[in-house]
Design an enzyme around this catalytic site. Structure first.
Site, PDB file in Angstrom:
ATOM      1  N   THR A   1       1.089  -0.918  -0.307  1.00 43.30           N
ATOM      2  CA  THR A   1      -0.027   0.222  -0.157  1.00 43.30           C
ATOM      3  C   THR A   1       0.908   1.209  -0.074  1.00 43.30           C
ATOM      4  O   THR A   1       1.859   1.264   0.337  1.00 43.30           O
ATOM      5  CB  THR A   1      -0.270   0.151   0.802  1.00 43.30           C
ATOM      6  OG1 THR A   1      -1.641  -1.154   1.398  1.00 43.30           O
ATOM      7  CG2 THR A   1      -1.473   1.044   1.028  1.00 43.30           C
TER       8      THR A   1
ATOM      9  N   GLY B   1     -10.385  -4.128   0.928  1.00 45.98           N
ATOM     10  CA  GLY B   1      -9.277  -3.620   2.543  1.00 45.98           C
ATOM     11  C   GLY B   1      -9.817  -1.972   2.826  1.00 45.98           C
ATOM     12  O   GLY B   1     -10.854  -1.727   2.058  1.00 45.98           O
TER      13      GLY B   1
ATOM     14  N   THR C   1      -1.698   2.300   6.112  1.00 43.84           N
ATOM     15  CA  THR C   1      -1.191   0.867   5.359  1.00 43.84           C
ATOM     16  C   THR C   1      -1.723  -0.060   6.610  1.00 43.84           C
ATOM     17  O   THR C   1      -1.161  -0.164   8.029  1.00 43.84           O
ATOM     18  CB  THR C   1      -0.114   1.191   4.720  1.00 43.84           C
ATOM     19  OG1 THR C   1       0.215  -0.367   4.980  1.00 43.84           O
ATOM     20  CG2 THR C   1       0.772   1.529   6.048  1.00 43.84           C
TER      21      THR C   1
ATOM     22  N   GLY D   1      -6.043  -4.125   7.369  1.00 41.81           N
ATOM     23  CA  GLY D   1      -6.876  -3.275   6.762  1.00 41.81           C
ATOM     24  C   GLY D   1      -8.863  -3.095   7.547  1.00 41.81           C
ATOM     25  O   GLY D   1      -9.747  -2.490   7.876  1.00 41.81           O
TER      26      GLY D   1
END
Lengths: 149, 175
Positions: A1, A31, A51, A54
């Protein structure tokens, strides 16, 4: 991410996040990254990109929660004794506390990860509970940092 | 007239012993390039939206990060991309989930925010919207990276081992 949060010369804050998700995800799993309020949020006083695991960021609405807290505190401080932005360091301290608390709450549920955000005065802040987070910041007054661990 | 930008390229177990000096330098250089891209926009008086998309686009195009070009693989050995963007003063927002042919999902999220009445588009519809908006499309092999594919193989092998263990557990439970 990956993610970024910025404040421009007009004082407008924006936040963005992009990801490939989890390795081996199935069943159309999504997520927090595209969920506004979980992995990404911005208001007039704060912006955040997250990040990590999630599902936990979704359940805690991490991005909205932190930005909402900062907006409320900024409003209350402003009504009491002037803007946080006029008190050097205060906005960043409050933002760091809010970010640390959010990551602690994610950890308490069983998740892990990190956040980047901008405090109401534009100070870059980050918090994470993993061994590392790829991250960096730059400001108009010459601050610049890139870090991994 | 002040500006600032903060970026991340993901968090997790980044093992120091598995990180070569070359890889470390490569990743730091990519983070520097992303910061430069965003900073240049802001220093020139550009918008925070442009800065955020500029920085994230750099990271999406770099195979070291789990987004865009370096995205991880799904169980089906495909790539499924998510992105979102939000502007703080107006609370405008745009997001995409499960896109698979759009090279830069963050640009698609921004198009959703600015060119559609919606906040979140998903799957083939999101890619169709990207095509309608003239965003660059790529074939699935654009997102292929060997190290991500190897990670998927290891992930599947671990999952298979876990299944075997639980099968044994069940046999034991029922004598």
């Amino acid at each position: 991410t990956v993610g970024a949060v910025a404040i421009d010369r007009d004082g407008v804050i924006s936040a963005g996040t992009s990801t490939g998700g989890m390795t081996g995800k199935r069943w159309g799993r999504i997520g927090d990254s595209p969920i506004i309020g979980a992995g990404t949020y911005a208001n007039a006083k704060c912006g955040l990109s997250a990040t990590g695991s999630g599902e936990y960021f979704i359940r805690l609405a991490v991005a909205y929660r932190v930005c909402s807290q900062l907006e409320r505190i900024e409003r209350e401080v402003s009504e009491e004794a002037g803007s946080m932005a006029s008190r050097p360091g205060l906005a960043a301290q409050v933002a760091q506390l809010a970010a640390d608390k959010a990551i602690t709450e994610v950890g308490e549920l069983g998740g892990s990860g990190g956040v980047i955000l901008l405090a109401p005065d534009g100070t870059p802040v980050w918090a994470f509970d993993t061994p590392g987070m790829y991250r960096g910041k730059a400001t108009s007054d010459g601050q610049r940092q890139v870090a991994i661990y | 007239g002040q500006w600032s930008i903060v970026i991340h390229g993901g968090a997790g177990t980044i093992k120091r012993d598995a990180m070569t000096p070359e890889k470390d330098a490569e990743i730091r250089a990519a983070l520097d390039r992303a910061l430069d891209a965003g900073s240049e926009v802001l220093a020139a008086g550009g918008s925070s939206l442009d800065a955020v998309t500029a920085a994230i686009t750099v990271l999406e195009d770099d195979p070291n990060f789990n987004a865009g070009k370096g995205a991880v693989f799904t169980w089906e050995e495909t790539n499924s991309l998510d992105a979102s963007i939000m502007r703080g003063d107006t609370l405008e927002a745009g997001a995409v989930a499960g896109a698979s042919t759009t090279r830069n999902p963050i640009l698609l999220a921004r198009k959703v925010m600015e060119e559609s009445p919606h906040v979140l588009l998903s799957g083939e519809g999101a890619d169709q919207f990207a095509r309608d908006q003239g965003l660059k499309q790529v074939k699935p092999d654009y997102f292929f990276t060997q190290h991500r594919f190897d990670s998927l193989k290891r992930h599947k092998a671990r999952a298979k081992r876990r299944e075997k263990v639980s099968q044994l557990d069940d046999d034991g439970k029922f004598g």
